[in-house]
Scaffold this active site. Structure first.
Site, PDB file in Angstrom:
ATOM      1  N   TYR A 103      -4.243  -0.850  10.474  1.00  0.00           N
ATOM      2  CA  TYR A 103      -3.286  -1.428   9.438  1.00  0.00           C
ATOM      3  C   TYR A 103      -3.990  -2.565   8.770  1.00  0.00           C
ATOM      4  O   TYR A 103      -3.998  -2.759   7.572  1.00  0.00           O
ATOM      5  CB  TYR A 103      -2.081  -1.742  10.056  1.00  0.00           C
ATOM      6  CG  TYR A 103      -0.975  -2.634   9.269  1.00  0.00           C
ATOM      7  CD1 TYR A 103      -0.011  -1.974   8.177  1.00  0.00           C
ATOM      8  CD2 TYR A 103      -0.691  -3.996   9.449  1.00  0.00           C
ATOM      9  CE1 TYR A 103       0.763  -2.853   7.528  1.00  0.00           C
ATOM     10  CE2 TYR A 103       0.220  -4.736   8.679  1.00  0.00           C
ATOM     11  CZ  TYR A 103       0.742  -4.152   7.553  1.00  0.00           C
ATOM     12  OH  TYR A 103       1.600  -4.862   6.901  1.00  0.00           O
ATOM     13  N   SER A 127      -1.203  -8.461   3.954  1.00  0.00           N
ATOM     14  CA  SER A 127      -0.606  -8.981   5.056  1.00  0.00           C
ATOM     15  C   SER A 127      -1.665  -9.949   5.786  1.00  0.00           C
ATOM     16  O   SER A 127      -2.838  -9.776   5.536  1.00  0.00           O
ATOM     17  CB  SER A 127      -0.640  -7.651   6.147  1.00  0.00           C
ATOM     18  OG  SER A 127      -0.163  -8.183   7.356  1.00  0.00           O
TER      19      SER A 127
HETATM   20  P1  NAP Z   1      10.083  -1.516   5.248  1.00  0.00           P
HETATM   21  O1  NAP Z   1      11.305  -2.555   5.518  1.00  0.00           O
HETATM   22  O2  NAP Z   1       9.900  -0.637   6.442  1.00  0.00           O
HETATM   23  O3  NAP Z   1      10.568  -0.755   3.837  1.00  0.00           O
HETATM   24  C1  NAP Z   1       9.420  -0.082   3.564  1.00  0.00           C
HETATM   25  C2  NAP Z   1       9.725   0.359   1.962  1.00  0.00           C
HETATM   26  O4  NAP Z   1       8.646   1.389   1.567  1.00  0.00           O
HETATM   27  C3  NAP Z   1      11.085   1.398   1.962  1.00  0.00           C
HETATM   28  O5  NAP Z   1      11.503   1.055   0.660  1.00  0.00           O
HETATM   29  C4  NAP Z   1      10.511   2.558   1.976  1.00  0.00           C
HETATM   30  O6  NAP Z   1      11.232   3.775   1.237  1.00  0.00           O
HETATM   31  C5  NAP Z   1       9.369   2.479   1.239  1.00  0.00           C
HETATM   32  N1  NAP Z   1       7.847   3.378   1.557  1.00  0.00           N
HETATM   33  C6  NAP Z   1       7.383   3.533   2.664  1.00  0.00           C
HETATM   34  N2  NAP Z   1       6.476   4.608   2.680  1.00  0.00           N
HETATM   35  C7  NAP Z   1       6.474   4.683   1.102  1.00  0.00           C
HETATM   36  C8  NAP Z   1       5.661   5.656   0.419  1.00  0.00           C
HETATM   37  N3  NAP Z   1       4.704   6.476   0.814  1.00  0.00           N
HETATM   38  N4  NAP Z   1       5.842   5.744  -1.078  1.00  0.00           N
HETATM   39  C9  NAP Z   1       7.006   5.140  -1.468  1.00  0.00           C
HETATM   40  N5  NAP Z   1       7.778   4.372  -0.586  1.00  0.00           N
HETATM   41  C10 NAP Z   1       7.452   4.185   0.592  1.00  0.00           C
HETATM   42  O7  NAP Z   1       9.009  -2.589   5.122  1.00  0.00           O
HETATM   43  P2  NAP Z   1       8.503  -4.120   4.576  1.00  0.00           P
HETATM   44  O8  NAP Z   1       8.600  -4.967   5.839  1.00  0.00           O
HETATM   45  O9  NAP Z   1       9.589  -4.660   3.573  1.00  0.00           O
HETATM   46  O10 NAP Z   1       7.249  -4.034   4.195  1.00  0.00           O
HETATM   47  C11 NAP Z   1       7.088  -4.145   2.739  1.00  0.00           C
HETATM   48  C12 NAP Z   1       5.483  -4.362   2.676  1.00  0.00           C
HETATM   49  O11 NAP Z   1       5.222  -5.598   3.235  1.00  0.00           O
HETATM   50  C13 NAP Z   1       4.519  -3.290   3.274  1.00  0.00           C
HETATM   51  O12 NAP Z   1       3.404  -3.146   2.306  1.00  0.00           O
HETATM   52  C14 NAP Z   1       4.068  -3.971   4.387  1.00  0.00           C
HETATM   53  O13 NAP Z   1       2.930  -3.667   5.026  1.00  0.00           O
HETATM   54  C15 NAP Z   1       4.212  -5.590   4.057  1.00  0.00           C
HETATM   55  N6  NAP Z   1       4.262  -6.551   5.003  1.00  0.00           N
HETATM   56  C16 NAP Z   1       5.338  -6.798   5.697  1.00  0.00           C
HETATM   57  C17 NAP Z   1       5.350  -7.600   6.858  1.00  0.00           C
HETATM   58  C18 NAP Z   1       6.439  -7.571   7.704  1.00  0.00           C
HETATM   59  O14 NAP Z   1       6.558  -8.382   8.864  1.00  0.00           O
HETATM   60  N7  NAP Z   1       7.836  -7.044   7.388  1.00  0.00           N
HETATM   61  C19 NAP Z   1       4.228  -8.609   6.853  1.00  0.00           C
HETATM   62  C20 NAP Z   1       3.341  -8.291   6.278  1.00  0.00           C
HETATM   63  C21 NAP Z   1       3.196  -7.318   5.219  1.00  0.00           C
HETATM   64  P3  NAP Z   1      12.298   4.376   2.117  1.00  0.00           P
HETATM   65  O15 NAP Z   1      13.556   3.791   2.273  1.00  0.00           O
HETATM   66  O16 NAP Z   1      12.645   5.841   1.284  1.00  0.00           O
HETATM   67  O17 NAP Z   1      11.829   4.837   3.563  1.00  0.00           O
END
Ligand code: NAP
Length: 250
Positions: free
Chosen positions: A159, A145
């Site tokens: 985080y 991130s």
């Molecule tokens: P999201 O929409 O909240 O989706 C999270 C996904 O991870 C879901 O499929 C969830 O499964 C799964 N998950 C959560 N905890 C888990 C665990 N302990 N074991 C296995 N699966 C797990 O998140 P996102 O925004 O797509 O983020 C994905 C990645 O990008 C993360 O690493 C986040 O830190 C990074 N990121 C995101 C952003 C942003 O702005 N969105 C920015 C920088 C980095 P369920 O559906 O079963 O809950």
């Protein structure tokens, strides 16, 4: 054994992970979609991919537990018999808090999922892909991130620190397995419009942050997925240990 190259995406059922699964399947990967609890979302994504002629399986498993990691990689071995790529994507935020207010439980959860789970998944992937262990090589993409370099003061410094750990892990692992046919890179997304912000109590965060982003908008999960597919591909054959910012300039 699968004829297609096999990609495991942790947290592949929603958000950035789901976008990566869709694009990977369209580009010829067989995908293993991991999820933590929302089976409906994972099942519906797999059905969508298969309806479009792709190949997808789902596996429940919490990457922060040993039981979860074993379940995930057992499913890969059983259903596909090979592994060619890992997107280490599963990650969480927490509610905005100052460091003085953090509980031990908050920190344990944050680092168990965002750091230890990713290191354990990478370790299991290396065992299967490394040419030194009889594998045919592969590629790992860790989802970090921009928080790793911005610090996220007043919001979630924990985080940000967990993501900085992933950057360092990416560099170290990339160098460790560079002669074993495995490339290891990271993507640093900026503010991306997914459900993760609502899970941290800030459902409108993506729209609210637009004014501080040079491109004046949040990014999309598809834009992060394009970067991941590049790093997984042969077009990135000399790219390892790299951190790719996908952040609209912020
Ligand atoms: P999201 O929409 O909240 O989706 C999270 C996904 O991870 C879901 O499929 C969830 O499964 C799964 N998950 C959560 N905890 C888990 C665990 N302990 N074991 C296995 N699966 C797990 O998140 P996102 O925004 O797509 O983020 C994905 C990645 O990008 C993360 O690493 C986040 O830190 C990074 N990121 C995101 C952003 C942003 O702005 N969105 C920015 C920088 C980095 P369920 O559906 O079963 O809950």
């Amino acid at each position: 054994m699968s004829e297609k190259p096999v990609l495991l995406v942790t947290g592949g059922s929603r958000g950035i992970g789901a976008a990566i699964c869709r694009k990977a399947a369209a580009q010829g990967w067989a995908v293993m979609i991991n999820y933590a609890s929302n089976e409906t979302a994972a099942r519906s994504l797999a059905d969508e991919i298969e309806a479009q002629g792709g190949e997808a399986r789902i596996v429940k498993g919490d990457t922060s537990t040993e039981e979860g990691v074993v379940a995930i990689f057992s499913a890969v071995d059983r259903d596909f018999g090979r592994l060619d790529g890992l997107v280490n994507n599963a990650g969480v935020v927490d509610i905005p808090q100052n460091v003085v207010d953090y509980s031990r439980a908050r920190l344990d959860r944050m680092f168990a999922i965002n750091v230890i789970g990713k290191i354990r998944c990478a370790s299991e992937a290396v065992k299967r892909m490394s040419t030194a262990h009889g594998g045919r090589g592969g590629s790992i993409v860790n989802i970090s991130s921009m928080a790793a370099i911005l610090g996220s003061a007043g919001q979630y410094v924990d985080y940000a620190a967990s993501k900085a750990a992933i950057d360092t892990f990416t560099l170290g692992l990339a160098r460790e397995v560079a002669t074993e046919g495995i490339r290891v890179n990271a993507i640093r997304p900026g503010v991306i419009d997914t459900d993760i912000h609502a899970s941290g109590g800030l459902p409108d965060r993506a729209a609210q942050m637009a004014s501080v982003i040079p491109m004046q908008r949040a990014g999309t999960a598809d834009e992060v997925a394009d970067a991941a597919l590049y790093l997984l591909s042969e077009q990135a054959s000399y790219v390892t240990g790299a951190m790719l910012n996908v952040s609209g300039g912020r």
